[in-house]
Structure formats: C-alpha cells, structure tokens
Motif scaffolding. Structure first.
Motif, mmCIF file in Angstrom:
data_model
loop_
_atom_site.group_PDB
_atom_site.id
_atom_site.type_symbol
_atom_site.label_atom_id
_atom_site.label_comp_id
_atom_site.label_asym_id
_atom_site.label_seq_id
_atom_site.Cartn_x
_atom_site.Cartn_y
_atom_site.Cartn_z
ATOM 1 N N SER A 189 0.832 -1.204 0.000
ATOM 2 C CA SER A 189 0.000 0.000 0.000
ATOM 3 C C SER A 189 0.868 1.256 0.000
ATOM 4 O O SER A 189 0.580 2.217 -0.713
ATOM 5 N N ARG A 190 1.924 1.258 0.794
ATOM 6 C CA ARG A 190 2.829 2.425 0.835
ATOM 7 C C ARG A 190 3.534 2.613 -0.510
ATOM 8 O O ARG A 190 3.754 3.736 -0.948
ATOM 9 N N TYR A 191 3.876 1.494 -1.172
ATOM 10 C CA TYR A 191 4.486 1.601 -2.497
ATOM 11 C C TYR A 191 3.495 2.182 -3.492
ATOM 12 O O TYR A 191 3.834 3.034 -4.311
ATOM 13 N N ILE A 192 2.255 1.698 -3.429
ATOM 14 C CA ILE A 192 1.230 2.135 -4.378
ATOM 15 C C ILE A 192 0.908 3.610 -4.226
ATOM 16 O O ILE A 192 0.793 4.344 -5.213
ATOM 17 N N ASN A 193 0.764 4.082 -2.962
ATOM 18 C CA ASN A 193 0.398 5.499 -2.781
ATOM 19 C C ASN A 193 1.607 6.429 -2.868
ATOM 20 O O ASN A 193 1.473 7.639 -2.765
ATOM 21 N N GLY A 194 2.797 5.870 -3.033
ATOM 22 C CA GLY A 194 3.983 6.688 -3.256
ATOM 23 C C GLY A 194 4.649 7.204 -2.009
ATOM 24 O O GLY A 194 5.584 8.000 -2.094
ATOM 25 N N SER A 195 4.200 6.785 -0.837
ATOM 26 C CA SER A 195 4.818 7.287 0.390
ATOM 27 C C SER A 195 6.183 6.631 0.651
ATOM 28 O O SER A 195 7.001 7.179 1.371
ATOM 29 N N THR A 196 6.425 5.481 0.059
ATOM 30 C CA THR A 196 7.699 4.771 0.213
ATOM 31 C C THR A 196 8.079 4.138 -1.116
ATOM 32 O O THR A 196 7.212 3.637 -1.834
ATOM 33 N N LEU A 197 9.349 4.186 -1.419
ATOM 34 C CA LEU A 197 9.844 3.502 -2.613
ATOM 35 C C LEU A 197 10.365 2.128 -2.210
ATOM 36 O O LEU A 197 10.994 1.991 -1.161
ATOM 37 N N PRO A 198 10.118 1.116 -3.034
ATOM 38 C CA PRO A 198 10.623 -0.216 -2.699
ATOM 39 C C PRO A 198 12.142 -0.279 -2.847
ATOM 40 O O PRO A 198 12.734 0.442 -3.646
ATOM 41 N N SER A 199 12.745 -1.135 -2.056
ATOM 42 C CA SER A 199 14.179 -1.383 -2.211
ATOM 43 C C SER A 199 14.388 -2.064 -3.566
ATOM 44 O O SER A 199 13.437 -2.541 -4.189
ATOM 45 N N GLU A 200 15.642 -2.140 -3.986
ATOM 46 C CA GLU A 200 15.924 -2.788 -5.265
ATOM 47 C C GLU A 200 15.457 -4.241 -5.252
ATOM 48 O O GLU A 200 14.868 -4.733 -6.216
ATOM 49 N N GLY A 201 15.676 -4.927 -4.150
ATOM 50 C CA GLY A 201 15.255 -6.322 -4.033
ATOM 51 C C GLY A 201 13.742 -6.478 -4.093
ATOM 52 O O GLY A 201 13.229 -7.374 -4.772
ATOM 53 N N ASN A 202 13.010 -5.598 -3.378
ATOM 54 C CA ASN A 202 11.544 -5.664 -3.402
ATOM 55 C C ASN A 202 10.988 -5.263 -4.766
ATOM 56 O O ASN A 202 10.002 -5.834 -5.228
ATOM 57 N N ALA A 203 11.628 -4.287 -5.405
ATOM 58 C CA ALA A 203 11.184 -3.875 -6.743
ATOM 59 C C ALA A 203 11.336 -5.045 -7.714
ATOM 60 O O ALA A 203 10.445 -5.309 -8.527
ATOM 61 N N LYS A 204 12.451 -5.788 -7.611
ATOM 62 C CA LYS A 204 12.655 -6.956 -8.469
ATOM 63 C C LYS A 204 11.596 -8.016 -8.195
ATOM 64 O O LYS A 204 11.059 -8.618 -9.129
ATOM 65 N N LYS A 205 11.254 -8.247 -6.927
ATOM 66 C CA LYS A 205 10.210 -9.224 -6.588
ATOM 67 C C LYS A 205 8.871 -8.833 -7.200
ATOM 68 O O LYS A 205 8.136 -9.673 -7.718
ATOM 69 N N ILE A 206 8.548 -7.538 -7.139
ATOM 70 C CA ILE A 206 7.273 -7.053 -7.686
ATOM 71 C C ILE A 206 7.246 -7.261 -9.204
ATOM 72 O O ILE A 206 6.275 -7.767 -9.763
ATOM 73 N N VAL A 207 8.323 -6.862 -9.872
ATOM 74 C CA VAL A 207 8.386 -7.002 -11.331
ATOM 75 C C VAL A 207 8.321 -8.476 -11.731
ATOM 76 O O VAL A 207 7.566 -8.854 -12.638
ATOM 77 N N ASP A 208 9.082 -9.319 -11.046
ATOM 78 C CA ASP A 208 9.066 -10.750 -11.361
ATOM 79 C C ASP A 208 7.673 -11.340 -11.171
ATOM 80 O O ASP A 208 7.224 -12.179 -11.950
ATOM 81 N N SER A 209 6.979 -10.889 -10.134
ATOM 82 C CA SER A 209 5.622 -11.377 -9.880
ATOM 83 C C SER A 209 4.663 -10.913 -10.977
ATOM 84 O O SER A 209 3.857 -11.699 -11.485
ATOM 85 N N LEU A 210 4.762 -9.636 -11.349
ATOM 86 C CA LEU A 210 3.880 -9.104 -12.399
ATOM 87 C C LEU A 210 4.124 -9.774 -13.744
ATOM 88 O O LEU A 210 3.201 -9.926 -14.542
ATOM 89 N N LEU A 211 5.356 -10.181 -13.990
ATOM 90 C CA LEU A 211 5.702 -10.793 -15.278
ATOM 91 C C LEU A 211 5.687 -12.316 -15.227
ATOM 92 O O LEU A 211 6.242 -12.973 -16.101
ATOM 93 N N SER A 212 5.006 -12.873 -14.239
ATOM 94 C CA SER A 212 4.890 -14.327 -14.167
ATOM 95 C C SER A 212 3.796 -14.806 -15.125
ATOM 96 O O SER A 212 2.865 -14.075 -15.457
ATOM 97 N N ARG A 213 3.915 -16.030 -15.556
ATOM 98 C CA ARG A 213 2.930 -16.631 -16.460
ATOM 99 C C ARG A 213 1.525 -16.561 -15.851
ATOM 100 O O ARG A 213 0.557 -16.258 -16.535
ATOM 101 N N GLU A 214 1.411 -16.850 -14.573
ATOM 102 C CA GLU A 214 0.103 -16.867 -13.910
ATOM 103 C C GLU A 214 -0.570 -15.499 -13.940
ATOM 104 O O GLU A 214 -1.766 -15.395 -14.212
ATOM 105 N N VAL A 215 0.186 -14.450 -13.647
ATOM 106 C CA VAL A 215 -0.387 -13.097 -13.636
ATOM 107 C C VAL A 215 -0.785 -12.676 -15.041
ATOM 108 O O VAL A 215 -1.878 -12.144 -15.254
ATOM 109 N N ILE A 216 0.074 -12.931 -16.022
ATOM 110 C CA ILE A 216 -0.236 -12.554 -17.406
ATOM 111 C C ILE A 216 -1.481 -13.287 -17.890
ATOM 112 O O ILE A 216 -2.387 -12.687 -18.486
ATOM 113 N N THR A 217 -1.560 -14.591 -17.635
ATOM 114 C CA THR A 217 -2.740 -15.363 -18.042
ATOM 115 C C THR A 217 -3.989 -14.823 -17.362
ATOM 116 O O THR A 217 -5.040 -14.703 -17.995
ATOM 117 N N SER A 218 -3.889 -14.474 -16.103
ATOM 118 C CA SER A 218 -5.035 -13.919 -15.372
ATOM 119 C C SER A 218 -5.486 -12.584 -15.972
ATOM 120 O O SER A 218 -6.685 -12.342 -16.155
#
Length: 197
Positions: free
Chosen positions: A7-36
């Motif tokens: 929620s803090r990432y979404i509303n812009g109050s906090t930026l994700p760390s490099e590691g968390n940003a990679k986790k978010i991107v990897d999750s968004l670009l997963s086969r399951e998310v794309i198919t959904s």
C-alpha cells in the motif's frame, strides 16, 4: 510482501528497495499473472473472442510485451506479424525488445526488391497470401511470430513458411488466445490464454 508495505508503495509514500522492486516485477511478469490479466480482459460473445481488452489497452500491452521479452530471453532480432490482427501486440513487443517489426501484408507490395510469399487455404475455394520483402527478413534474422488469435494455425504456418523461405531462424510463436493445439507450429509456441478445444 505484507499488504501495508505494498500500500505504501502504491500510494507513493515509500519507494521499494531494489530487491523488493525486483520481486514485484518478477511477480507481475509471471505466467500466472499474465494469463489472469488476459483472461479477465477477454470477452466471449456467442463463441466470438473479443480480445481488444488486451490489444487496445496500453497497460496490458506493456505487461504482456515485457513478459514476452523476458520469456524469450531477447533471443529474437525481429517480430513478424500478419497484417491486421497482431500489429498492436507485435509493436509493443518490438518496442520492449528494441527490435524491428515486420508486417506480412496481404497485398503484394509495389517493390523492386525480391519478395517472399506464402499462402494458406482458408476454405475449400479460398486462400490468403502473405508477402514480405527479402530485405525485411534477412537470413541472419531470429524471428518471433506474433498474432492475436489462432485455432488451426493457418496464419502462423504461412508466416513460418516466410521465415523458412527467407533462410531465417524461427525462435517461436506467441498468440494472445489460442483454441485447441493445432495452432502450435513451432517447438517454442505460447498462447497467453490457451483454451482447450
């Protein structure tokens, strides 16, 4: 990740760390998310699949194109698509991968250059021919074929034949929606949403 953190990432109050940003991107670009995403964006009316929820939505195109670039690990040097159907997705993929797109046209281009052509039968007495110039598909090309919808793979087979005639290498095929399994014309074929026929 915990919901309050997201929620803090979404509303812009906090930026994700490099590691968390990679986790978010990897999750968004997963086969399951794309198919959904694709499954939710597609509407079916009396057996007709309306896929404009994917092909005309810039955000969906961005996610799908990034997924395809990741999925094919940038092994392609150009994207080949048929006139009409797959152009918006092919363009998004080409932009994401920074490679040219080649549109196989249904009318012979008025060109002095050598032209490649491939045909498929679309009915008992009808056929479609696709054309590209040799310059558009050089021999050293590694080609990814992209289309919007496929059942029998006729268009994909014609495009694969263009690649073969060019002496280029077919890396794989991607379609938004495919019904059944007849559409698979390459070993590395993927439908973002595959409907078993």
């Amino acid at each position: 990740m915990p919901s309050p953190m997201l929620s803090r990432y979404i509303n812009g109050s906090t930026l994700p760390s490099e590691g968390n940003a990679k986790k978010i991107v990897d999750s968004l670009l997963s086969r399951e998310v794309i198919t959904s995403i694709v499954a939710k964006a597609i509407k079916v009316y009396n057996g007709f699949y309306n896929i404009t929820g994917v092909t005309l939505d810039p955000m969906a195109l961005t996610l799908v194109s990034e997924y395809v670039v990741k999925r094919f690990d940038k092994t392609f040097t150009c994207v080949l698509t048929p006139e009409a159907g797959g152009i918006s997705l092919a363009t998004a993929i080409g932009l994401a991968a920074n490679v040219p797109i080649v549109v196989a046209r249904k009318q012979r281009p008025p060109s002095e250059e050598p032209i490649l052509e491939a045909m498929y039968l679309s009915g008992p007495a009808s056929y479609t021919v696709f054309y590209v110039t040799k310059r558009e598909l050089p021999k050293d090309s590694r080609v990814l074929i992209v289309d919007d919808f496929s059942i029998h793979g006729h268009t994909l087979r014609a495009l694969a034949e263009l690649v073969r005639r060019a002496g280029a290498k077919l890396v794989g095929t991607v379609v938004v929606v495919a019904v059944g399994t007849d559409w698979k014309v390459a070993e590395n074929s993927e439908a973002l949403l595959e409907i078993r026929g």
